[in-house]
Motif scaffolding. Structure first.
Motif, PDB file in Angstrom:
ATOM      1  N   ILE A   7       7.807  39.588 -48.724  1.00 13.67           N
ATOM      2  CA  ILE A   7       8.876  40.389 -48.777  1.00 13.67           C
ATOM      3  C   ILE A   7       9.366  41.380 -48.313  1.00 13.67           C
ATOM      4  O   ILE A   7      10.115  41.931 -47.817  1.00 13.67           O
ATOM      5  N   LEU A  29       8.914  37.757 -40.556  1.00 19.69           N
ATOM      6  CA  LEU A  29       9.774  36.863 -41.314  1.00 19.69           C
ATOM      7  C   LEU A  29      11.242  36.979 -40.429  1.00 19.69           C
ATOM      8  O   LEU A  29      12.448  36.062 -41.120  1.00 19.69           O
ATOM      9  N   ILE A  54      14.863  33.126 -45.725  1.00 16.88           N
ATOM     10  CA  ILE A  54      14.897  34.477 -46.346  1.00 16.88           C
ATOM     11  C   ILE A  54      16.372  34.901 -46.463  1.00 16.88           C
ATOM     12  O   ILE A  54      16.345  35.515 -47.911  1.00 16.88           O
TER      13      ILE A  54
END
Length: 158
Positions: A31, A53, A64
């Protein structure tokens, strides 16, 4: 008046240990998250917005948001643990207060109570957009100190 507690880490080399553990997390690399600030009982993790994401409305997905909040809380707690211990999240509760609509997210976690086994950490997540920080999530996490289990990669035999 500063109401935040000040903590003394059990391990004077806590920063190297925390950063090493963080850097071994493929999920954080995936990420694009990085530790932006670290001191005893405190951790900030930032990440850029990535299209992959986001959810269907274009905001960073709540999962997330929870991911960086959990990691920030875990490393805030872990910074206080002895060198021969690892950290495990027992529970966290997060309120999503606004869409994570920004070019970058920042999760900020501060230990509120450090015990021998359980550590309680408050956290907040902000979305940064056009120079403004929007408070998009807040929560509380409980982390467990796993004494005698150094934070090391698992092998096939363990």
């Amino acid at each position: 008046m500063n109401m935040l507690p000040e903590f003394k880490p059990a391990d004077p080399d806590f920063e190297a240990r925390v950063r090493d553990s963080f850097n071994r997390q493929p999920a954080m690399h995936l990420i694009g998250a990085t530790i932006e600030a670290l001191k005893p009982g405190f951790c900030e993790i930032g990440m850029p917005r990535k299209h992959d994401l986001t959810q269907q409305h274009g905001f960073v997905h709540g999962g997330i948001v929870g991911m960086i909040a959990d990691s920030a809380a875990g490393y805030a707690a872990y910074s206080l643990f002895p060198a021969d211990a690892t950290v495990l999240t027992v529970e966290y509760k997060m309120n999503l207060m606004a869409p994570a609509d920004g070019n970058r997210l920042l999760a900020r976690a501060q230990v509120t109570r450090h015990g021998k086994t359980l550590t309680i950490v408050g956290f907040d997540v902000f979305a940064e957009k056009a120079g403004k920080m929007l408070h998009c999530a807040t929560g509380l996490a409980t982390l467990m100190c796993m004494l005698g289990r150094p934070d090391a990669p698992r092998t096939a035999a363990s």
